[in-house]
Enzyme design. Structure first.
Site, PDB file in Angstrom:
ATOM      1  N   GLY A  44      -3.398 -34.971   2.353  1.00 34.79           N
ATOM      2  CA  GLY A  44      -4.240 -34.241   3.281  1.00 34.79           C
ATOM      3  C   GLY A  44      -3.643 -32.923   3.750  1.00 34.79           C
ATOM      4  N   HIS A  48      -9.392 -11.436  -1.522  1.00 35.05           N
ATOM      5  CA  HIS A  48      -9.245 -10.029  -1.122  1.00 35.05           C
ATOM      6  C   HIS A  48      -8.247  -9.327  -2.046  1.00 35.05           C
ATOM      7  CE1 HIS A  48     -11.369 -10.911   2.628  1.00 35.05           C
ATOM      8  NE2 HIS A  48     -10.606 -11.993   2.710  1.00 35.05           N
TER       9      HIS A  48
END
Length: 220
Positions: free
Chosen positions: A165, A133
């Site tokens: 992770g 954006h």
């Protein structure tokens, strides 16, 4: 042997059978998806689960030898499982080298993402080379939203890097050879070779020991 133990053993046996079938099924369906998206891939990949693949007609996705991934809630269960996402927009590239492994990761490219050989990417990691954006409110709030001028920059993950992770790798980042990103980190600046970075934002912790084993580290 009690009935409960018999049932448990039968259940475990069915799970083994399921996962064996799932690997074969996943490979076939993933091959089909790769072909539909014109992915340049090697057939020695190993797929546990089926990924989401969306490569624009003007985009490119290339995968090297020995690619392994876990996709979906039943494979490499570690919490927050999702399908893997491989998405490249118009003119964008995703290049994955040899012997790369990942679990429930999302790789979304609007420009170029390169992952070199022997990289391991932990569960639920996301890699973005775009802001998605505009930084300007009037452009974000226009209808339809204006995305012209949205910032994009290459992401490069060098050979042997390990990403823990639940990490987020943002646009313009290079992660150095054999470097480590700690679990849950947000990385928006480049990491040199042979370093460990952790946190949000990710910060330098210490150097790695390169290729030394623990017994050798004590005398280095």
């Amino acid at each position: 042997m009690s009935l409960a133990n018999v049932i448990r053993k039968a259940y475990r046996g069915l799970r083994v059978l399921y996962y064996g079938c799932a690997r074969r099924y996943s490979w076939v369906i993933t091959c089909f998806k790769f072909h539909l998206n014109a992915v340049d891939f090697k057939k020695d990949f190993v797929s546990y689960g089926v990924p989401i693949v969306d490569i624009n007609l003007k985009g490119r996705f290339k995968v090297g030898h020995g690619f392994r991934f876990n996709s979906g809630k039943y494979h490499a269960m570690g919490g927050r499982q999702q399908q893997c996402y491989f998405v490249a927009g118009p003119g964008a590239e995703i290049i994955i080298g040899d012997n790369v492994g990942l679990t429930s990761a999302a790789i979304i490219s609007r420009k170029r993402i390169v992952i070199e050989d022997n990289v391991k990417i932990g569960i639920n990691t996301v890699i973005y080379d775009t802001d998605f954006h505009s930084l300007y409110a009037e452009m974000r709030n226009s209808v339809p939203e204006r995305i012209d001028g949205v910032r994009c920059a290459d992401v490069h993950i060098k050979e042997g890097a390990f990403i823990g992770g639940h990490s987020t790798i943002l646009k313009g980042v290079t992660i150095g050879k054999n470097s480590i990103v700690g679990a849950g980190s947000v990385v928006f600046e480049s990491i040199p070779d042979e370093q460990i970075w952790i946190g949000n934002p990710a910060k330098f912790v210490r150097n790695t020991y390169g290729n030394l084993y623990p017994s050798e580290q004590q005398t280095a």
